[in-house]
Structure formats: structure tokens, C-alpha cells
Design a protein around this motif. Structure first.
Motif, mmCIF file in Angstrom:
data_model
loop_
_atom_site.group_PDB
_atom_site.id
_atom_site.type_symbol
_atom_site.label_atom_id
_atom_site.label_comp_id
_atom_site.label_asym_id
_atom_site.label_seq_id
_atom_site.Cartn_x
_atom_site.Cartn_y
_atom_site.Cartn_z
ATOM 1 N N GLN A 26 0.805 -1.214 0.000
ATOM 2 C CA GLN A 26 0.000 0.000 0.000
ATOM 3 C C GLN A 26 0.841 1.268 0.000
ATOM 4 O OE1 GLN A 26 -2.907 -0.465 3.137
ATOM 5 N NE2 GLN A 26 -3.697 -2.327 2.218
ATOM 6 N N GLU A 27 2.090 1.161 -0.468
ATOM 7 C CA GLU A 27 2.977 2.314 -0.563
ATOM 8 C C GLU A 27 3.810 2.160 -1.824
ATOM 9 O OE1 GLU A 27 5.133 4.212 2.996
ATOM 10 O OE2 GLU A 27 6.649 2.916 2.061
ATOM 11 N N ALA A 28 3.997 3.275 -2.557
ATOM 12 C CA ALA A 28 4.776 3.220 -3.793
ATOM 13 C C ALA A 28 5.509 4.535 -3.998
ATOM 14 C CB ALA A 28 3.861 2.955 -4.991
ATOM 15 N N GLN A 29 6.606 4.455 -4.734
ATOM 16 C CA GLN A 29 7.372 5.644 -5.073
ATOM 17 C C GLN A 29 6.767 6.352 -6.278
ATOM 18 O OE1 GLN A 29 11.414 4.525 -5.865
ATOM 19 N NE2 GLN A 29 11.988 4.622 -3.714
ATOM 20 N N ILE A 30 6.864 7.663 -6.248
ATOM 21 C CA ILE A 30 6.483 8.481 -7.394
ATOM 22 C C ILE A 30 7.584 8.348 -8.441
ATOM 23 C CG2 ILE A 30 6.088 10.863 -8.160
ATOM 24 C CD1 ILE A 30 5.137 11.386 -5.218
ATOM 25 N N ASN A 31 7.200 8.402 -9.706
ATOM 26 C CA ASN A 31 8.137 8.320 -10.827
ATOM 27 C C ASN A 31 8.836 6.970 -10.855
ATOM 28 O OD1 ASN A 31 8.598 9.778 -13.068
ATOM 29 N ND2 ASN A 31 10.245 11.016 -12.231
ATOM 30 N N ALA A 32 8.073 5.920 -10.554
ATOM 31 C CA ALA A 32 8.615 4.566 -10.532
ATOM 32 C C ALA A 32 7.523 3.586 -10.945
ATOM 33 C CB ALA A 32 9.128 4.225 -9.136
ATOM 34 N N ASN A 33 7.947 2.381 -11.303
ATOM 35 C CA ASN A 33 6.994 1.327 -11.610
ATOM 36 C C ASN A 33 6.505 0.699 -10.309
ATOM 37 O OD1 ASN A 33 7.098 1.567 -14.425
ATOM 38 N ND2 ASN A 33 8.994 0.414 -14.485
ATOM 39 N N TYR A 34 5.261 0.254 -10.328
ATOM 40 C CA TYR A 34 4.621 -0.337 -9.154
ATOM 41 C C TYR A 34 3.938 -1.629 -9.579
ATOM 42 C CZ TYR A 34 0.992 -0.940 -5.560
ATOM 43 O OH TYR A 34 0.152 -1.446 -4.590
ATOM 44 N N LYS A 35 4.202 -2.706 -8.839
ATOM 45 C CA LYS A 35 3.514 -3.975 -9.069
ATOM 46 C C LYS A 35 2.353 -4.036 -8.081
ATOM 47 C CE LYS A 35 4.002 -8.956 -8.764
ATOM 48 N NZ LYS A 35 4.892 -10.047 -8.338
ATOM 49 N N ALA A 36 1.154 -3.946 -8.608
ATOM 50 C CA ALA A 36 -0.053 -3.972 -7.781
ATOM 51 C C ALA A 36 -0.573 -5.394 -7.690
ATOM 52 C CB ALA A 36 -1.122 -3.064 -8.387
ATOM 53 N N VAL A 37 -0.841 -5.822 -6.471
ATOM 54 C CA VAL A 37 -1.456 -7.119 -6.223
ATOM 55 C C VAL A 37 -2.762 -6.826 -5.489
ATOM 56 C CG1 VAL A 37 -1.218 -9.358 -5.093
ATOM 57 C CG2 VAL A 37 0.809 -8.228 -6.058
ATOM 58 N N MET A 38 -3.861 -6.911 -6.226
ATOM 59 C CA MET A 38 -5.187 -6.653 -5.648
ATOM 60 C C MET A 38 -5.713 -7.964 -5.079
ATOM 61 S SD MET A 38 -7.380 -4.229 -5.097
ATOM 62 C CE MET A 38 -6.954 -2.963 -6.295
ATOM 63 N N ARG A 39 -5.999 -7.964 -3.787
ATOM 64 C CA ARG A 39 -6.493 -9.160 -3.113
ATOM 65 C C ARG A 39 -8.014 -9.097 -3.009
ATOM 66 N NH1 ARG A 39 -2.561 -8.565 1.971
ATOM 67 N NH2 ARG A 39 -3.895 -6.756 2.081
ATOM 68 N N ILE A 40 -8.664 -10.168 -3.417
ATOM 69 C CA ILE A 40 -10.115 -10.313 -3.269
ATOM 70 C C ILE A 40 -10.317 -11.437 -2.265
ATOM 71 C CG2 ILE A 40 -12.290 -10.857 -4.424
ATOM 72 C CD1 ILE A 40 -11.047 -8.180 -5.335
ATOM 73 N N SER A 41 -10.933 -11.091 -1.121
ATOM 74 C CA SER A 41 -10.961 -12.045 -0.010
ATOM 75 C C SER A 41 -12.221 -12.905 0.081
ATOM 76 C CB SER A 41 -10.749 -11.304 1.313
ATOM 77 O OG SER A 41 -11.780 -10.366 1.519
ATOM 78 N N HIS A 42 -13.263 -12.564 -0.666
ATOM 79 C CA HIS A 42 -14.487 -13.382 -0.637
ATOM 80 C C HIS A 42 -15.403 -12.973 -1.772
ATOM 81 C CE1 HIS A 42 -16.906 -10.043 0.827
ATOM 82 N NE2 HIS A 42 -15.976 -9.826 1.746
#
Length: 174
Positions: free
Chosen positions: A28-44
């Protein structure tokens, strides 16, 4: 003993804060001006029904979104123009604005939906951006799309959108 009590309290606090989070970003934290790998969790699923579709909206200022295919799921993207042109290995004036996975996730299971994107310098350290996410099920939907108003707590929302806190950035090239 003191360490155990404070660690246990921290773990319980984290678990309690995550109990209501049904669509959430793993990191839930990322750098500006950088690539971000998002992992969206669906719990139910939706009140016992399986999730049949997961839709994630990519906010303005997040470009070059590339979803990871999932075995057994169909994948599509919705593209459109950006409000402005962003520089990243050349100009980007349009791109992915929504990612959609279609398949089946039983209510008794959880899963993760992954994409990579560039967080541009349109943001400042301390900014929070939101990735509205919708689960579509056979008999209804869960919409995790609410963005808190200034001064409002996420806990006051019925369907808070997954959020990403931005920190000082990387360099402009990669």
C-alpha cells in the motif's frame, strides 16, 4: 514479555483493520516516478456467491498499466485518452483505464489480481491515490469504489476503494 504484548497488539490491530478490507492492495505504498507492481487481493465473493468478474479502474496519472493474465480467467483492458500527456520513454496521451478479469472465484477462496503500472510525477509525496474495484457476482456486486472526503475516515465508508500512499520518487527513466 513486553515485546510479545506489543507485537501481539500490533498484529491484532492489523488483522482487525484488514477484516473489513475485502478488496485491498497487498503493498500500500509506492514511489512516485517509478513502476509499481499492484497485487489486488479479493478475499471473498458476494454473500456466498462466487465472484465472476473483477474490474479495477486505473486512476489518472498512473500510466503504462499492464495486467498479468490468470490461468482460467479471460482478460481485457479498456483504453482511453488521458487528461494530459505523460513522459515515460516517449509521450503517453492514452492508455489502459480499466482492467477486467472474467472467470470464477468461489466465495470460500481468495485470489490475487496483478498488474504493473507507472506512477508518474503528477503526484507529490504524501498523496494517496485510489484504485476503485468492483466484484461482479451471479446475484449482485461488491463495489469497493468509495473515496473518503477531506477529513473523512475510510472506516466510515461501506465500500472503500483500495488505496496507495505515495512516497518520494525514483528517477525519471525506469
Amino acid at each position: 514479555m513486553k515485546f510479545f504484548k506489543s507485537t501481539a497488539a500490533a498484529v491484532l490491530s492489523f488483522v482487525a483493520s484488514q477484516a473489513g478490507a475485502h478488496a485491498s492492495l497487498e503493498v500500500q505504498e509506492a514511489q512516485i516516478n517509478a513502476n509499481y507492481k499492484a497485487v489486488m487481493r479479493i478475499s471473498h465473493g458476494c454473500d456466498g456467491d462466487a465472484t465472476l468478474k473483477v474490474r479495477i479502474t486505473i486512476p489518472e496519472g498512473v500510466i503504462n498499466a499492464k495486467p498479468m493474465p490468470k490461468s482460467g480467467w479471460d482478460l481485457e483492458t479498456v483504453e482511453g485518452p488521458y487528461a494530459k500527456t505523460y513522459e515515460y520513454h516517449g509521450p503517453h496521451s492514452e492508455g489502459v483505464q480499466e482492467i477486467i478479469w472474467t472467470g470464477e472465484l468461489l466465495d470460500k477462496h481468495f485470489d490475487e489480481f496483478i498488474f504493473r503500472a507507472r506512477i508518474t510525477d503528477a503526484f507529490a509525496p504524501g498523496d494517496v491515490i485510489y484504485f476503485p474495484t468492483v466484484q461482479e457476482c451471479a446475484a449482485g456486486t461488491h463495489e469497493w469504489v468509495e473515496i473518503p472526503a477531506e477529513g473523512q475516515s475510510r472506516g466510515d465508508l461501506d465500500g472503500p476503494a483500495p488505496q496507495l500512499q505515495l512516497i518520494e520518487g525514483g528517477h525519471a527513466h525506469h
